[in-house]
Design a protein around this motif. Structure first.
Motif, PDB file in Angstrom:
ATOM      1  N   GLN A  13     -10.220   5.359  13.112  1.00  0.00           N
ATOM      2  CA  GLN A  13      -9.856   6.270  12.024  1.00  0.00           C
ATOM      3  C   GLN A  13      -8.435   6.008  11.512  1.00  0.00           C
ATOM      4  N   VAL A  14      -7.501   5.872  12.428  1.00  0.00           N
ATOM      5  CA  VAL A  14      -6.102   5.673  12.044  1.00  0.00           C
ATOM      6  C   VAL A  14      -5.937   4.368  11.265  1.00  0.00           C
ATOM      7  N   LEU A  15      -6.533   3.291  11.745  1.00  0.00           N
ATOM      8  CA  LEU A  15      -6.383   2.007  11.066  1.00  0.00           C
ATOM      9  C   LEU A  15      -7.072   2.002   9.710  1.00  0.00           C
ATOM     10  N   ASN A  16      -8.232   2.639   9.601  1.00  0.00           N
ATOM     11  CA  ASN A  16      -8.911   2.732   8.299  1.00  0.00           C
ATOM     12  C   ASN A  16      -8.037   3.445   7.284  1.00  0.00           C
ATOM     13  N   TRP A  17      -7.466   4.578   7.684  1.00  0.00           N
ATOM     14  CA  TRP A  17      -6.615   5.337   6.768  1.00  0.00           C
ATOM     15  C   TRP A  17      -5.297   4.619   6.524  1.00  0.00           C
ATOM     16  N   ALA A  18      -4.812   3.900   7.500  1.00  0.00           N
ATOM     17  CA  ALA A  18      -3.509   3.240   7.382  1.00  0.00           C
ATOM     18  C   ALA A  18      -3.503   2.128   6.339  1.00  0.00           C
ATOM     19  N   VAL A  19      -4.617   1.441   6.142  1.00  0.00           N
ATOM     20  CA  VAL A  19      -4.629   0.345   5.165  1.00  0.00           C
ATOM     21  C   VAL A  19      -4.836   0.839   3.733  1.00  0.00           C
ATOM     22  N   LEU A  20      -5.378   2.038   3.554  1.00  0.00           N
ATOM     23  CA  LEU A  20      -5.675   2.535   2.210  1.00  0.00           C
ATOM     24  C   LEU A  20      -4.461   2.603   1.283  1.00  0.00           C
ATOM     25  N   PRO A  21      -3.306   3.087   1.729  1.00  0.00           N
ATOM     26  CA  PRO A  21      -2.155   3.108   0.808  1.00  0.00           C
ATOM     27  C   PRO A  21      -1.783   1.719   0.290  1.00  0.00           C
ATOM     28  N   PHE A  22      -1.969   0.708   1.116  1.00  0.00           N
ATOM     29  CA  PHE A  22      -1.617  -0.641   0.695  1.00  0.00           C
ATOM     30  C   PHE A  22      -2.628  -1.182  -0.316  1.00  0.00           C
ATOM     31  N   TRP A  23      -3.903  -0.847  -0.140  1.00  0.00           N
ATOM     32  CA  TRP A  23      -4.902  -1.218  -1.140  1.00  0.00           C
ATOM     33  C   TRP A  23      -4.635  -0.485  -2.452  1.00  0.00           C
ATOM     34  N   LEU A  24      -4.289   0.794  -2.349  1.00  0.00           N
ATOM     35  CA  LEU A  24      -3.973   1.553  -3.566  1.00  0.00           C
ATOM     36  C   LEU A  24      -2.752   0.968  -4.270  1.00  0.00           C
ATOM     37  N   LEU A  25      -1.779   0.544  -3.512  1.00  0.00           N
ATOM     38  CA  LEU A  25      -0.600  -0.092  -4.079  1.00  0.00           C
ATOM     39  C   LEU A  25      -0.989  -1.347  -4.855  1.00  0.00           C
ATOM     40  N   LEU A  26      -1.874  -2.148  -4.298  1.00  0.00           N
ATOM     41  CA  LEU A  26      -2.329  -3.350  -5.000  1.00  0.00           C
ATOM     42  C   LEU A  26      -3.062  -2.996  -6.290  1.00  0.00           C
ATOM     43  N   LEU A  27      -3.838  -1.909  -6.245  1.00  0.00           N
ATOM     44  CA  LEU A  27      -4.631  -1.536  -7.418  1.00  0.00           C
ATOM     45  C   LEU A  27      -3.825  -0.843  -8.507  1.00  0.00           C
ATOM     46  N   VAL A  28      -2.914   0.035  -8.137  1.00  0.00           N
ATOM     47  CA  VAL A  28      -2.216   0.830  -9.155  1.00  0.00           C
ATOM     48  C   VAL A  28      -0.850   0.270  -9.536  1.00  0.00           C
TER      49      VAL A  28
END
Length: 153
Positions: A13-28
């Motif tokens: 759970q922690v690792l799944n949530w931890a990578v999301l901000p970085f993916w969002l950064l790439l997208l936005v």
């Protein structure tokens, strides 16, 4: 050292949530220079790699040495399927996907910026890379090849 199911579930759970901000950064914020460099440079992949190595030494390594029923000699699909029945190996595999897909997504963003690939063409590739890594990578490689032949702006 062995990890219990609760600890591995928490790590998942922690690792799944931890990578999301970085993916969002790439997208936005694909034009923000430090973003892709931070993600693919050192910090985020190193942290995921540290988790991977921890899992490897915390019990996944032992799963690779267990005899595989009816698998014969060598690496077979049956052997892989058997290893992935072990929760620690499944988690190890998932961390591998998280690390490499994010690394590839950051490379795509950096490369697209350097080549002048428009964001509206990059974004679907990033989403594919996030969801189905190799398919997104292939989409970007094909886009990159097309970008080399003509202007995509």
């Amino acid at each position: 050292m062995t990890l219990d199911g609760e600890t591995m579930g928490l790590m998942f759970q922690v690792l799944n949530w931890a990578v999301l901000p970085f993916w969002l950064l790439l997208l936005v914020a694909p034009g923000w220079t430090p973003g892709p460099r931070l993600i693919s440079g050192r910090i985020v992949p190193a942290l995921l790699a540290a988790c991977y190595v921890f899992l490897l030494f915390a019990g996944a390594g032992a799963a690779f040495t267990e005899p595989v029923p009816n698998a014969g000699d060598g690496l077979t699909l049956d052997a892989i399927m058997f290893m992935f029945t072990k929760p620690v190996v499944a988690l190890l595999g998932w961390v591998h996907y998280l690390a490499f897909d994010l690394f590839v997504g950051a490379w795509e963003a950096r490369d697209a910026k350097e080549r002048g690939v428009p964001y509206w063409l990059l974004a679907p590739c990033l989403i594919l890379t996030f969801a189905v890594g190799p398919a997104g990578f292939l989409a970007y490689v094909l886009l990159r090849k097309a970008a080399g032949r003509r202007s995509l702006a």
